[in-house]
Write an enzyme that holds these catalytic residues in place. Structure first.
Site, PDB file in Angstrom:
ATOM      1  N   CYS A  64     -12.665 -10.271  46.152  1.00 16.43           N
ATOM      2  CA  CYS A  64     -12.109  -9.588  44.974  1.00 16.43           C
ATOM      3  C   CYS A  64     -10.725  -9.016  45.244  1.00 16.43           C
ATOM      4  CB  CYS A  64     -12.999  -8.415  44.550  1.00 16.43           C
ATOM      5  SG  CYS A  64     -14.675  -8.839  44.149  1.00 16.43           S
ATOM      6  N   HIS A 119     -16.283  -3.728  40.610  1.00 16.16           N
ATOM      7  CA  HIS A 119     -16.667  -5.080  40.174  1.00 16.16           C
ATOM      8  C   HIS A 119     -18.182  -5.111  40.108  1.00 16.16           C
ATOM      9  CE1 HIS A 119     -17.076  -9.233  39.481  1.00 16.16           C
ATOM     10  NE2 HIS A 119     -17.433  -9.571  40.702  1.00 16.16           N
ATOM     11  N   HIS A 125     -21.880  -7.065  38.842  1.00 16.35           N
ATOM     12  CA  HIS A 125     -22.659  -8.220  38.411  1.00 16.35           C
ATOM     13  C   HIS A 125     -23.850  -7.751  37.567  1.00 16.35           C
ATOM     14  CE1 HIS A 125     -21.323 -11.354  41.685  1.00 16.35           C
ATOM     15  NE2 HIS A 125     -20.306 -10.845  41.016  1.00 16.35           N
ATOM     16  N   GLU A 182     -20.882   6.219  19.850  1.00 15.66           N
ATOM     17  CA  GLU A 182     -20.420   7.485  20.427  1.00 15.66           C
ATOM     18  C   GLU A 182     -19.868   7.297  21.846  1.00 15.66           C
ATOM     19  OE1 GLU A 182     -20.018  10.310  19.039  1.00 15.66           O
ATOM     20  OE2 GLU A 182     -19.807  11.688  20.744  1.00 15.66           O
ATOM     21  N   HIS A 236     -20.756 -14.068  34.506  1.00 12.10           N
ATOM     22  CA  HIS A 236     -20.507 -13.549  35.863  1.00 12.10           C
ATOM     23  C   HIS A 236     -20.653 -12.027  35.909  1.00 12.10           C
ATOM     24  CE1 HIS A 236     -17.417 -13.581  39.453  1.00 12.10           C
ATOM     25  NE2 HIS A 236     -18.238 -12.557  39.529  1.00 12.10           N
TER      26      HIS A 236
HETATM   27 ZN   LIG Z   1     -18.352 -11.321  41.276  1.00  6.25          ZN
END
Ligand SMILES: [Zn+2]
Length: 229
Positions: A96, A114, A116, A137, A187
């Site tokens: 990443c 990140h 998943h 809200e 993903h």
């Molecule tokens: Zn990922």
């Protein structure tokens, strides 16, 4: 053989540029453990990165995120180059890395999540194009967004390797300045904030909204209208 250092909850109130190295490392371990329990980082997926000044702290690639230790963490500079490898041998920096760097550079982020998470992934599949929601809200938790605003989060196509998402993620961040997140089809999602507390709160609000949208859709209601009308 060296003993591994167990991470401890940091309880720090420092948010960003005054974080010490030890706090930044411990925060990544603590929050990855927490995110794993939310289902955001199972199967070695997902990740988290935090910044203190010009130092970017990042988890290694392909490890069990809930079992990381402070000595497993990489330190990078603002050009995304590793300036301090982890003490633990044989680790590779997160795939990443280029994606996290975009949030730091383009949005002056202080931390990036990140995920998943299942509902983040499902939320990418219930719309023809981007994710849209309103009349919720929890939208107030997203920076600069009101409860009745129509909030749009870009959805980019997935690629075989995470680093190949770099260009499309950059384009999406630039094209949707009001979004604090970019979804990746089938993903998951990248979410950032001005510091680690803000990024965590943004991630929690977005995950609530992703789940709400999927459940509204299951109920036959239109999530882009928040289920109303
Ligand atoms: Zn990922």
């Amino acid at each position: 053989m060296s003993e591994k250092t167990l991470w401890k909850p940091t309880f720090t109130t420092r948010k960003r540029d005054d974080l010490t190295d030890a706090e930044a490392r411990a925060l990544i371990c603590e929050l990855c453990h927490h995110f794993y329990q939310q289902g955001w980082a199972s199967g070695t997926g997902g990740g988290f990165s935090v910044r203190s000044g010009e130092r970017i702290f990042m988890a290694p690639s392909g490890v069990q995120k809930e079992r990381m230790m402070p000595e497993d963490i990489f330190v990078l500079n603002m050009d995304g180059e590793v300036i301090e490898p982890p003490q633990t041998p044989g680790l590779k920096v997160s795939a990443c890395q280029p994606l996290f760097m975009h949030a730091y550079k383009l949005r002056n982020a202080g931390a990036v999540v990140h995920s998943h998470g299942m509902y983040a992934m499902l939320a990418t599949l219930i719309y023809k194009e981007n994710f849209v929601i309103s009349n919720q809200e929890m939208l107030k938790g997203i920076q600069g967004v009101g409860a009745f605003d129509k909030h749009e989060v870009p959805v980019i196509s997935n690629t075989a390797y995470e680093e190949e998402l770099t260009d499309s993620l950059e384009e999406a961040i630039k094209a949707y300045p009001k979004a604090q997140a970019v979804l990746v089809k089938g993903h998951g999602v990248y979410i950032w904030g001005r510091d680690w507390m803000h990024a965590k709160a943004q991630a929690e609000c977005y995950h609530y909204l992703f789940e709400a949208a999927v459940r509204l859709k299951q109920l036959g209601l239109d999530p882009s209208r928040g289920g109303l009308g």
